[in-house]
Design a protein around this motif. Structure first.
Motif, PDB file in Angstrom:
ATOM      1  N   ASN A  42      -8.457 -62.025  24.126  1.00  0.00           N
ATOM      2  CA  ASN A  42      -9.354 -61.326  25.034  1.00  0.00           C
ATOM      3  C   ASN A  42     -10.610 -62.141  25.280  1.00  0.00           C
ATOM      4  OD1 ASN A  42      -7.984 -58.504  25.045  1.00  0.00           O
ATOM      5  ND2 ASN A  42      -8.167 -59.035  22.886  1.00  0.00           N
ATOM      6  N   GLU A  43     -11.233 -61.856  26.425  1.00  0.00           N
ATOM      7  CA  GLU A  43     -12.516 -62.461  26.717  1.00  0.00           C
ATOM      8  C   GLU A  43     -13.544 -61.948  25.716  1.00  0.00           C
ATOM      9  OE1 GLU A  43     -15.786 -62.712  30.367  1.00  0.00           O
ATOM     10  OE2 GLU A  43     -14.069 -61.356  30.463  1.00  0.00           O
ATOM     11  N   VAL A  44     -14.456 -62.796  25.311  1.00  0.00           N
ATOM     12  CA  VAL A  44     -15.434 -62.448  24.296  1.00  0.00           C
ATOM     13  C   VAL A  44     -16.828 -62.416  24.920  1.00  0.00           C
ATOM     14  CG1 VAL A  44     -16.526 -63.176  22.141  1.00  0.00           C
ATOM     15  CG2 VAL A  44     -14.052 -63.404  22.432  1.00  0.00           C
ATOM     16  N   LYS A  45     -17.577 -61.385  24.581  1.00  0.00           N
ATOM     17  CA  LYS A  45     -18.960 -61.271  25.039  1.00  0.00           C
ATOM     18  C   LYS A  45     -19.814 -60.774  23.889  1.00  0.00           C
ATOM     19  CE  LYS A  45     -17.779 -60.104  29.850  1.00  0.00           C
ATOM     20  NZ  LYS A  45     -17.919 -59.087  30.920  1.00  0.00           N
ATOM     21  N   GLY A  68     -27.852 -69.726  23.845  1.00  0.00           N
ATOM     22  CA  GLY A  68     -28.541 -68.454  24.001  1.00  0.00           C
ATOM     23  C   GLY A  68     -28.509 -67.929  25.421  1.00  0.00           C
ATOM     24  N   ALA A  69     -28.445 -68.843  26.404  1.00  0.00           N
ATOM     25  CA  ALA A  69     -28.440 -68.426  27.809  1.00  0.00           C
ATOM     26  C   ALA A  69     -27.098 -67.855  28.249  1.00  0.00           C
ATOM     27  CB  ALA A  69     -28.818 -69.612  28.696  1.00  0.00           C
ATOM     28  N   SER A  70     -26.041 -68.158  27.516  1.00  0.00           N
ATOM     29  CA  SER A  70     -24.724 -67.639  27.894  1.00  0.00           C
ATOM     30  C   SER A  70     -24.613 -66.178  27.466  1.00  0.00           C
ATOM     31  CB  SER A  70     -23.623 -68.463  27.232  1.00  0.00           C
ATOM     32  OG  SER A  70     -23.590 -68.225  25.839  1.00  0.00           O
ATOM     33  N   ASN A  71     -23.698 -65.453  28.100  1.00  0.00           N
ATOM     34  CA  ASN A  71     -23.468 -64.054  27.707  1.00  0.00           C
ATOM     35  C   ASN A  71     -22.357 -63.931  26.684  1.00  0.00           C
ATOM     36  OD1 ASN A  71     -21.316 -64.709  29.319  1.00  0.00           O
ATOM     37  ND2 ASN A  71     -21.310 -62.793  30.469  1.00  0.00           N
ATOM     38  N   SER A 123     -10.796 -64.100  10.228  1.00  0.00           N
ATOM     39  CA  SER A 123      -9.982 -62.942   9.869  1.00  0.00           C
ATOM     40  C   SER A 123      -9.342 -62.353  11.121  1.00  0.00           C
ATOM     41  CB  SER A 123     -10.830 -61.889   9.146  1.00  0.00           C
ATOM     42  OG  SER A 123     -11.918 -61.475   9.946  1.00  0.00           O
ATOM     43  N   ASP A 124      -9.989 -62.568  12.287  1.00  0.00           N
ATOM     44  CA  ASP A 124      -9.360 -62.307  13.579  1.00  0.00           C
ATOM     45  C   ASP A 124      -9.169 -63.668  14.243  1.00  0.00           C
ATOM     46  OD1 ASP A 124      -8.650 -61.714  16.183  1.00  0.00           O
ATOM     47  OD2 ASP A 124      -9.969 -59.973  16.316  1.00  0.00           O
ATOM     48  N   PRO A 125      -7.969 -64.263  14.156  1.00  0.00           N
ATOM     49  CA  PRO A 125      -7.793 -65.655  14.573  1.00  0.00           C
ATOM     50  C   PRO A 125      -8.032 -65.895  16.046  1.00  0.00           C
ATOM     51  CG  PRO A 125      -5.679 -64.627  14.081  1.00  0.00           C
ATOM     52  CD  PRO A 125      -6.730 -63.683  13.615  1.00  0.00           C
ATOM     53  N   ASN A 126      -7.590 -64.972  16.911  1.00  0.00           N
ATOM     54  CA  ASN A 126      -7.785 -65.166  18.345  1.00  0.00           C
ATOM     55  C   ASN A 126      -9.254 -65.099  18.719  1.00  0.00           C
ATOM     56  OD1 ASN A 126      -5.001 -65.421  19.042  1.00  0.00           O
ATOM     57  ND2 ASN A 126      -4.780 -63.225  18.774  1.00  0.00           N
ATOM     58  N   TYR A 127      -9.953 -64.196  18.088  1.00  0.00           N
ATOM     59  CA  TYR A 127     -11.384 -64.057  18.339  1.00  0.00           C
ATOM     60  C   TYR A 127     -12.114 -65.330  17.907  1.00  0.00           C
ATOM     61  CZ  TYR A 127     -15.719 -61.355  18.797  1.00  0.00           C
ATOM     62  OH  TYR A 127     -16.942 -60.873  19.189  1.00  0.00           O
ATOM     63  N   ALA A 128     -11.766 -65.844  16.721  1.00  0.00           N
ATOM     64  CA  ALA A 128     -12.412 -67.053  16.213  1.00  0.00           C
ATOM     65  C   ALA A 128     -12.107 -68.255  17.097  1.00  0.00           C
ATOM     66  CB  ALA A 128     -11.944 -67.321  14.778  1.00  0.00           C
ATOM     67  N   THR A 129     -10.864 -68.365  17.532  1.00  0.00           N
ATOM     68  CA  THR A 129     -10.494 -69.482  18.402  1.00  0.00           C
ATOM     69  C   THR A 129     -11.255 -69.433  19.720  1.00  0.00           C
ATOM     70  OG1 THR A 129      -8.279 -69.540  17.433  1.00  0.00           O
ATOM     71  CG2 THR A 129      -8.570 -70.614  19.564  1.00  0.00           C
ATOM     72  N   THR A 130     -11.382 -68.245  20.291  1.00  0.00           N
ATOM     73  CA  THR A 130     -12.111 -68.099  21.550  1.00  0.00           C
ATOM     74  C   THR A 130     -13.570 -68.484  21.381  1.00  0.00           C
ATOM     75  OG1 THR A 130     -10.623 -66.299  22.196  1.00  0.00           O
ATOM     76  CG2 THR A 130     -12.696 -66.498  23.399  1.00  0.00           C
ATOM     77  N   LEU A 131     -14.191 -68.050  20.289  1.00  0.00           N
ATOM     78  CA  LEU A 131     -15.598 -68.369  20.049  1.00  0.00           C
ATOM     79  C   LEU A 131     -15.808 -69.866  19.900  1.00  0.00           C
ATOM     80  CD1 LEU A 131     -16.768 -65.577  17.557  1.00  0.00           C
ATOM     81  CD2 LEU A 131     -17.197 -65.726  20.002  1.00  0.00           C
ATOM     82  N   THR A 132     -14.974 -70.504  19.096  1.00  0.00           N
ATOM     83  CA  THR A 132     -15.137 -71.948  18.890  1.00  0.00           C
ATOM     84  C   THR A 132     -14.870 -72.720  20.177  1.00  0.00           C
ATOM     85  OG1 THR A 132     -12.844 -72.056  18.082  1.00  0.00           O
ATOM     86  CG2 THR A 132     -14.590 -71.852  16.437  1.00  0.00           C
ATOM     87  N   MET A 302      -7.206 -53.912  18.972  1.00  0.00           N
ATOM     88  CA  MET A 302      -6.693 -54.562  20.172  1.00  0.00           C
ATOM     89  C   MET A 302      -7.778 -55.306  20.945  1.00  0.00           C
ATOM     90  SD  MET A 302      -3.439 -54.333  20.637  1.00  0.00           S
ATOM     91  CE  MET A 302      -1.989 -53.393  20.211  1.00  0.00           C
ATOM     92  N   PHE A 303      -8.952 -54.672  21.070  1.00  0.00           N
ATOM     93  CA  PHE A 303      -9.996 -55.228  21.912  1.00  0.00           C
ATOM     94  C   PHE A 303     -11.317 -55.242  21.141  1.00  0.00           C
ATOM     95  CE2 PHE A 303      -7.006 -52.733  24.458  1.00  0.00           C
ATOM     96  CZ  PHE A 303      -6.453 -53.731  25.238  1.00  0.00           C
ATOM     97  N   PRO A 304     -12.056 -56.348  21.198  1.00  0.00           N
ATOM     98  CA  PRO A 304     -13.359 -56.397  20.515  1.00  0.00           C
ATOM     99  C   PRO A 304     -14.309 -55.335  21.060  1.00  0.00           C
ATOM    100  CG  PRO A 304     -12.638 -58.598  21.168  1.00  0.00           C
ATOM    101  CD  PRO A 304     -11.696 -57.636  21.828  1.00  0.00           C
ATOM    102  N   ILE A 305     -14.900 -54.572  20.167  1.00  0.00           N
ATOM    103  CA  ILE A 305     -15.802 -53.507  20.591  1.00  0.00           C
ATOM    104  C   ILE A 305     -17.051 -54.084  21.243  1.00  0.00           C
ATOM    105  CG2 ILE A 305     -17.220 -51.586  19.730  1.00  0.00           C
ATOM    106  CD1 ILE A 305     -15.099 -51.100  17.626  1.00  0.00           C
ATOM    107  N   GLU A 306     -17.448 -55.304  20.848  1.00  0.00           N
ATOM    108  CA  GLU A 306     -18.643 -55.924  21.420  1.00  0.00           C
ATOM    109  C   GLU A 306     -18.509 -56.156  22.921  1.00  0.00           C
ATOM    110  OE1 GLU A 306     -17.009 -56.965  18.830  1.00  0.00           O
ATOM    111  OE2 GLU A 306     -18.371 -57.105  17.098  1.00  0.00           O
ATOM    112  N   ASN A 307     -17.271 -56.224  23.430  1.00  0.00           N
ATOM    113  CA  ASN A 307     -17.053 -56.445  24.855  1.00  0.00           C
ATOM    114  C   ASN A 307     -17.321 -55.210  25.691  1.00  0.00           C
ATOM    115  OD1 ASN A 307     -16.191 -58.892  23.961  1.00  0.00           O
ATOM    116  ND2 ASN A 307     -14.160 -58.797  24.872  1.00  0.00           N
TER     117      ASN A 307
END
Length: 368
Positions: A42-45, A68-71, A123-132, A302-307
């Motif tokens: 999923n897209e991360v925000k 910091g300027a990115s969302n 611990s959430d591999p897809n989330y970590a991969t997207t962030l990196t 399923m979906f990051p709550i932060e989004n």
């Protein structure tokens, strides 16, 4: 007490002689573990991160400003020592850390190469991969702009490190989610039809004229499903350990204690639905539709709550599966103790007490 044990045995007989109920109780967890083998990307925000800048030079500040300027990121703190950082990762307060070494700009401009360490909670591999990937992209853009003005290209190398799940396996993400989903559905649905079944078969009238107190009636309905749900927990954990090679890093006792609390919370919710409905079909529909979607959407499975928008993030706080999902990931994947999850535990306990009191009061009114 003899009456209570008799009612518990009666409820066990209802469950064990119904093959469809047994299929739901024990077939669903095994099927879910097998089916949920792939996690969604999923897209991360607004991911919570920290930045440790040992360089404090123009180059590091320029990259930090771009981040910091990115969302994509929400910088929680720009200075944090390694011990506090590790604690923040374990407690789930941050998802990523970026460390700039001393002399970052000097190494970059004089040696044409400088490293940046990026530490992610995998611990959430897809989330970590997207962030990196997002961080690497921002660094690459900065590097490209620098290389436009120099003859010898500069090279910045992000050094990635994945905590808790270096191989980026999917199991550490979906096993806690499946536990929350299965226990929520099974515990709520099975208890939701228990008292309604007594109404439809006419045996509720016998309970109404008996000296058996309402609280014991409710407990006798809940105890069998508590025991069967704990068997489900054991089967899921054993499958994750021996089939999916996902060891339990934390305390098994704490894991089962927290699972028991979550099951009790689900049982009280199921009893509440059972008391408020008049047919098994309605109770089953409410328990399925009312629990399945919130658990899938608002638990973080399923979906990051932060989004999500802020109102939906607030709504997610009343979904018990969200807090249990956090607890299970913290114990199984991060190996934390009770000190790191006491807030989530208190929230689950509060929800359980709320629905138990409401159910008891409603049942008393119905008896009058």
């Amino acid at each position: 007490m003899k009456q209570f044990i008799t009612f518990v045995k009666k409820e066990f007989y209802h469950v064990l002689r119904d093959r469809r109920t047994l299929l739901i109780l024990f077939g669903m967890p095994l099927a879910q573990i097998v089916i949920f083998g792939f996690a969604l990307t999923n897209e991360v925000k607004n991911a919570r991160i920290v930045i440790v800048d040992h360089a404090k030079d123009d180059a590091s500040r320029s990259i930090i400003d771009r981040i910091g300027a990115s969302n994509f990121f929400e910088i929680r703190e720009d200075v944090m020592d390694r011990n506090r950082m590790e604690t923040a990762f374990k407690e789930g307060k941050i998802k990523l850390a970026i460390l700039f070494p001393a002399n970052f700009q000097r190494d970059l401009f004089h040696q044409n190469h400088a490293p940046i360490q990026v530490i992610a909670d995998a611990s959430d591999p897809n989330y970590a991969t997207t962030l990196t990937n997002y961080v690497s992209s921002i660094i690459q853009d900065y590097q490209t702009e620098l290389n436009e003005t120099v003859a010898l290209p500069y090279r910045i190398t992000p050094q990635l490190r994945m905590l808790y799940n270096p191989q980026l396996k999917g199991a550490p993400n979906f096993v806690p989610g499946v536990m929350a989903l299965v226990l929520m559905l099974v515990s709520v649905m099975m208890t939701a039809i228990s008292i309604v079944r007594e109404k439809e078969t006419g045996t509720l009238e016998i309970l109404l004229v008996s000296p058996f107190k309402p609280v014991w009636v409710i407990l006798s309905k809940a105890v069998p499903y508590l025991i069967l749900s704990l068997v489900n927990v054991l089967s899921i954990v054993l499958m994750s350990v021996f089939v999916l090679q996902l060891p339990v890093e934390g305390s098994w006792l704490l894991l089962f204690a927290e699972s028991t609390l979550f099951i009790v919370t689900c049982l009280t919710l199921g009893i509440f639905i059972s008391i408020k409905t008049k047919s098994q079909q309605v109770a089953m529909l409410i328990s399925l539709m009312g629990m399945l979607l919130p658990t899938m959407m608002f638990s973080g499975f399923m979906f990051p709550i932060e989004n999500m928008p802020v109102p939906l993030q607030i709504i997610s706080n009343v979904v018990p599966a969200k807090w249990f999902y956090i607890i299970v990931k913290s114990i199984m994947i991060k190996g934390v103790g009770f000190a790191a999850i006491w807030k989530e535990t208190l929230i689950l306990l509060g929800i359980a007490l709320f629905f138990f009191v409401i159910s008891l009061r409603s049942f008393k009114i119905r008896l009058e």
